[in-house]
Write a protein that holds these residues in place. Sequence first.
Motif, PDB file in Angstrom:
ATOM      1  N   PRO A 822      -2.776 -14.733  34.319  1.00 46.44           N
ATOM      2  CA  PRO A 822      -3.757 -15.257  33.409  1.00 46.44           C
ATOM      3  C   PRO A 822      -4.408 -16.813  33.824  1.00 46.44           C
ATOM      4  O   PRO A 822      -3.670 -17.411  34.675  1.00 46.44           O
ATOM      5  CB  PRO A 822      -3.040 -15.560  31.913  1.00 46.44           C
ATOM      6  CG  PRO A 822      -1.739 -15.833  32.206  1.00 46.44           C
ATOM      7  CD  PRO A 822      -1.212 -14.805  33.473  1.00 46.44           C
ATOM      8  N   HIS A 823      -5.552 -16.892  33.806  1.00 49.27           N
ATOM      9  CA  HIS A 823      -6.153 -18.125  34.089  1.00 49.27           C
ATOM     10  C   HIS A 823      -6.150 -18.234  35.608  1.00 49.27           C
ATOM     11  O   HIS A 823      -6.388 -19.835  36.052  1.00 49.27           O
ATOM     12  CB  HIS A 823      -5.691 -19.447  33.388  1.00 49.27           C
ATOM     13  CG  HIS A 823      -5.591 -19.292  31.913  1.00 49.27           C
ATOM     14  ND1 HIS A 823      -6.736 -19.007  31.221  1.00 49.27           N
ATOM     15  CD2 HIS A 823      -4.483 -19.254  30.947  1.00 49.27           C
ATOM     16  CE1 HIS A 823      -6.194 -18.900  29.795  1.00 49.27           C
ATOM     17  NE2 HIS A 823      -4.822 -18.832  29.822  1.00 49.27           N
ATOM     18  N   LYS A 824      -6.302 -17.503  36.450  1.00 51.01           N
ATOM     19  CA  LYS A 824      -6.263 -17.365  37.899  1.00 51.01           C
ATOM     20  C   LYS A 824      -7.731 -17.594  38.508  1.00 51.01           C
ATOM     21  O   LYS A 824      -7.569 -17.853  39.667  1.00 51.01           O
ATOM     22  CB  LYS A 824      -5.376 -16.308  38.455  1.00 51.01           C
ATOM     23  CG  LYS A 824      -5.906 -14.979  38.405  1.00 51.01           C
ATOM     24  CD  LYS A 824      -5.266 -14.110  39.265  1.00 51.01           C
ATOM     25  CE  LYS A 824      -5.749 -12.626  39.082  1.00 51.01           C
ATOM     26  NZ  LYS A 824      -4.957 -11.575  39.645  1.00 51.01           N
ATOM     27  N   GLY A 825      -8.682 -17.489  37.803  1.00 49.16           N
ATOM     28  CA  GLY A 825      -9.939 -17.310  38.465  1.00 49.16           C
ATOM     29  C   GLY A 825     -10.206 -15.861  39.119  1.00 49.16           C
ATOM     30  O   GLY A 825     -11.027 -15.180  38.731  1.00 49.16           O
ATOM     31  N   ASP A 900     -10.688 -16.430  29.552  1.00 47.98           N
ATOM     32  CA  ASP A 900     -10.878 -16.152  30.952  1.00 47.98           C
ATOM     33  C   ASP A 900     -10.894 -17.656  31.722  1.00 47.98           C
ATOM     34  O   ASP A 900     -10.760 -17.569  32.987  1.00 47.98           O
ATOM     35  CB  ASP A 900     -12.611 -16.070  30.767  1.00 47.98           C
ATOM     36  CG  ASP A 900     -12.962 -14.715  30.752  1.00 47.98           C
ATOM     37  OD1 ASP A 900     -12.161 -13.805  30.277  1.00 47.98           O
ATOM     38  OD2 ASP A 900     -14.130 -14.265  30.813  1.00 47.98           O
ATOM     39  N   THR A 901     -10.679 -18.773  31.000  1.00 47.40           N
ATOM     40  CA  THR A 901     -10.951 -20.118  31.760  1.00 47.40           C
ATOM     41  C   THR A 901      -9.967 -20.100  32.869  1.00 47.40           C
ATOM     42  O   THR A 901      -8.911 -19.917  32.798  1.00 47.40           O
ATOM     43  CB  THR A 901     -10.685 -21.393  30.813  1.00 47.40           C
ATOM     44  OG1 THR A 901     -10.992 -22.326  31.296  1.00 47.40           O
ATOM     45  CG2 THR A 901      -9.191 -21.295  30.318  1.00 47.40           C
ATOM     46  N   ILE A 902     -10.360 -20.988  34.013  1.00 44.80           N
ATOM     47  CA  ILE A 902      -9.399 -21.325  34.896  1.00 44.80           C
ATOM     48  C   ILE A 902      -8.368 -22.639  34.663  1.00 44.80           C
ATOM     49  O   ILE A 902      -9.050 -23.479  34.232  1.00 44.80           O
ATOM     50  CB  ILE A 902     -10.317 -21.469  36.184  1.00 44.80           C
ATOM     51  CG1 ILE A 902     -10.972 -20.299  36.694  1.00 44.80           C
ATOM     52  CG2 ILE A 902      -9.554 -22.421  37.300  1.00 44.80           C
ATOM     53  CD1 ILE A 902     -11.913 -20.650  37.917  1.00 44.80           C
ATOM     54  N   THR A 911      -2.054 -33.368  34.511  1.00 45.05           N
ATOM     55  CA  THR A 911      -2.587 -32.102  34.033  1.00 45.05           C
ATOM     56  C   THR A 911      -4.215 -32.505  34.361  1.00 45.05           C
ATOM     57  O   THR A 911      -4.851 -33.454  34.525  1.00 45.05           O
ATOM     58  CB  THR A 911      -2.315 -31.601  33.101  1.00 45.05           C
ATOM     59  OG1 THR A 911      -2.984 -32.641  31.951  1.00 45.05           O
ATOM     60  CG2 THR A 911      -0.968 -31.589  32.900  1.00 45.05           C
ATOM     61  N   ASP A 912      -4.917 -31.320  34.504  1.00 49.67           N
ATOM     62  CA  ASP A 912      -6.441 -31.222  34.434  1.00 49.67           C
ATOM     63  C   ASP A 912      -6.993 -30.505  33.449  1.00 49.67           C
ATOM     64  O   ASP A 912      -6.164 -29.714  32.877  1.00 49.67           O
ATOM     65  CB  ASP A 912      -6.732 -30.721  35.851  1.00 49.67           C
ATOM     66  CG  ASP A 912      -6.441 -31.763  36.921  1.00 49.67           C
ATOM     67  OD1 ASP A 912      -6.913 -32.923  37.137  1.00 49.67           O
ATOM     68  OD2 ASP A 912      -5.527 -31.156  37.704  1.00 49.67           O
ATOM     69  N   ALA A 913      -8.155 -30.809  33.378  1.00 46.63           N
ATOM     70  CA  ALA A 913      -9.293 -29.910  32.382  1.00 46.63           C
ATOM     71  C   ALA A 913      -9.297 -28.513  32.699  1.00 46.63           C
ATOM     72  O   ALA A 913      -9.391 -28.139  33.777  1.00 46.63           O
ATOM     73  CB  ALA A 913     -10.510 -30.439  31.991  1.00 46.63           C
ATOM     74  N   LYS A 914      -9.444 -27.542  31.518  1.00 49.17           N
ATOM     75  CA  LYS A 914      -9.937 -26.206  31.717  1.00 49.17           C
ATOM     76  C   LYS A 914     -11.192 -26.290  32.206  1.00 49.17           C
ATOM     77  O   LYS A 914     -12.282 -27.239  31.884  1.00 49.17           O
ATOM     78  CB  LYS A 914      -9.735 -25.309  30.667  1.00 49.17           C
ATOM     79  CG  LYS A 914      -8.404 -25.384  29.928  1.00 49.17           C
ATOM     80  CD  LYS A 914      -8.243 -24.488  28.632  1.00 49.17           C
ATOM     81  CE  LYS A 914      -7.044 -24.524  28.077  1.00 49.17           C
ATOM     82  NZ  LYS A 914      -6.563 -25.693  27.208  1.00 49.17           N
TER      83      LYS A 914
END
Length: 933
Positions: A822-825, A900-902, A911-914
């Motif tokens: 999941p979330h891999k783009g 869907d988000t990366i 950490t970083d934002a979605k």
Amino acid sequence: MHRRIHTLRLQAATLAAALLAAGTMAAAPAAPAGAAAATAVATDYCGGHCLDILPPGENGNATLADILANRVFGTRPAHTDDQLAPYAGLASAYPGLTDASLRSFFNDASFGVPADQVASTSKPRSDVTIVRDKATGVPHITGTTRYGTEYGAGYAAAQDRLWLMDLFRHVGRGQLSGFAGGAAANRQLEQSFWQAAPYTEDELQRQIDAISGQGDRARQALDDARAYLDGINQYIKESYNGRYFPGEYDLTGHVDPITNAGGIEAFKLTDLVALASVVGALFGAGGGGELPSAQVKSAAEAKYGKEAGDAVWKSLREADDPEAVLTLHNGQRFPYALPPDEPQGTALPDAGSVVPERMIYDATGTGTQTATKAPGLLPGNLLSAKHGMSNALVVSGSHTDDGHPVAVFGPQTGYFAPQLLMLEELQGPGISARGAAFAGLSFYVQLGRGQDYAWSATSAGQDITDTYAVPLCTTDGSPATLAANSYLWHGQCLPLERLERKNAWSPTTADSTAAGSYTLVMYRSKYGLVTARGTVGGKPVAFTSLRSTYRHEADSIIGFQMLNDPGAVRDPASFQQAAQNINYTFNWFYADSRHTAYYNSGSNPVRAAGVDPGLPVRAEAAYEWRDFDPAANTARYTPPAEHPQSVDQDYYISWNNKQALSFASAGFGNGSVHRGNLLDDRVKALLRNGGKVTRSSLTQAMESAALADLRAEDVLPELLRVIRSAPVSDPALATAVQKLENWQAGGALRRETSSGSHTYTDAEAVRAMDAWWPLLADGVFRPGLGDGLFAALTGALQINESPSGGQTGPTSGGVSANESIPHKGSAFQYGWWSYLDKDLRSVLGEQVAGPLARPYCGGGDLVACRTVLLDSLKRALAQTPAQVYPGDADCSAGDQWCADTIIQRPLGGVTDAKTTWQNRPTYQQVVQFQTHR
């Protein structure tokens, strides 16, 4: 790691926070400011037309104080995420993109740093200067000696990626759990890498020794690597003494945050080989799917009979499908690994006999048999899961606005914080390049630009790995069983070589909720590593994996050195010669101011006549690779002239699709619908009627493809034609069909209504397709395939790869209909798109080149097929948003955009934002050189 720090040593973190509040904790010192840029050592022929980007940011190191501040206050060290917003912003802004506005979404990738843009200047040695720019913090390394240049590269790499480099040298040795904790995902990951490349330290060293005998370039490469290591180790010493090393060492117990007791192990040459084995296993290998292919063939023959079943298997395999999108589209043929008409030496396993090889022995402690609650540092299936990767769009100068070629290309290496790649510029004697390199291997730029040329790669995945069925035996002559650990080699009964890796972790280590230990074991034969056991014709065999690059992961160093050397690469021919020295399976692309070029690299073994590379082979001398030497794992390889290659084709596209006619695809999935079509169709549209391509228009084409739903663009039209073959009487179905039609007519994009809205323009149609696809594939194919063949086929090729990865759909025999991180783009590379497309076109009465061997949807009847489609759509519409998007630790159930988000998966403490979904390279260049040497 933001979800894992609570499992770390709480007392140390509390004390550290107190120290932070008191202002007594050391942070990384700022490098002394420079008054001017370092003197450029190379002319830049790009004329300001070279751009690149690598989210989230260049800085991948954070002290303990930085990590705690991130958790408490949400702050981040400078240049940690400053490339994330422009990268994400292209998704909404691309329709209005111009050449002038490209710089809003990409970095200036010119050589050097203007004086007014210098953020800092440092000199770790007198013969090297590291300048960092204000905009991105990228290191621009200029050496007056070659040693100094490479020393600076190592020093800068440690500044930006020390913790990540340490993680991956342990991953490459199958030792992650003892270093980073016994979480289930950590153990799964180290097991998968140990299974692919189990090396002893002596074997890692032997790869280095072998390189040293390959000539002057090879010896220079080793000298470069040693200088690079010296730079890394100098930074380790300085940062340890000054207490500004990465804070993850404190949080994982390697260094005491109060007393500074402990240490960081120095890097050595064998670490670089371990790192190279990780990169090669992830991105540069191909083949190895012979057992799943054999199981599809056996299940098909059991279902339909031998002759008809074989035809079904061949049609599903699509080894040389005439409708597959090609990188070389001018009719060029490069025959390789094609299935023979009458295969020789095939060893099909007996039905139900295959058992995966046991790998875990001597397990102790509660943490070894049950999953710990804490997540791992990396996805456990990082290697074992299928991955979508890089893309490239390259247009020759005869079709561009100013007569110079345009390239938009880059690798898809996943999304992590920090990234596996890092940016750098290297300028020194015999080295002149800027671009991206894997952390810990950045003594050369691996993908980027030189003075007057740029290059990039996509994973090619051609078949360089074979499965052999090796007869088991006993040295005392007693009947062999599957438990036997000896095998037949040319009439001799030899013991399998046992390779061991002992791992242990404690409760105080990060990510482990319990102490534990185990021993990882792999058995090795002269035919490769044992991956499974079973029977062939009732006789016990070991199924082995023989990869041509095994024991040769470090050999590609020479090719990368040449790509960085302006004296070695000057034109397409010299570029192709450099690529020939890379043994990984990559598609290489090149552009300068006058020419474009392509070359497919890899150590492609020459097989015995009649051997089918897509099936297991009997372990006999007659079916071995030609000139096979098991001691060195070498063989005869196809000569460079037989590798797919081209110069100045009108355009090239690649998205891990088929390279050329007769160049057989490894595995399943290269058929009439492939995500490469998304690129090919858009570039063709740009060139139609004499159109001229610009940097911005080619970037728009890439980004439009990055937001497209392949299923909706290329399969939904046939689905709608079948459905509209009669009126839709059910009002709910009629409404859903109309929404799907509107979505498809509008471009079939998964795009926000506006930037930051977190809502898709066609949200209901998108959700309907996500829910429908696995049910659709099941409804169309399971009745004809039967449960056994359906399950076998899902084992060879997953049904679906949506952006969210949450639609698992029906299962059979425990086989999931979807496999995805999941979330891999990356999405839409692996799926049954082609099968549905070919079958539906046959039902509609169209001529299909390379059709499936038999009809499936409704048994080939249009009315019955339509009923299948509508019934499965009705069941899909009955699912709630929470069922379609079930939610996870990062997203609430039913949140479509978030599903869907990366996510830049944290590999450290910050950490970083979605960001909104894009199916796009991680690192990307946009280049159009203006002049040439």
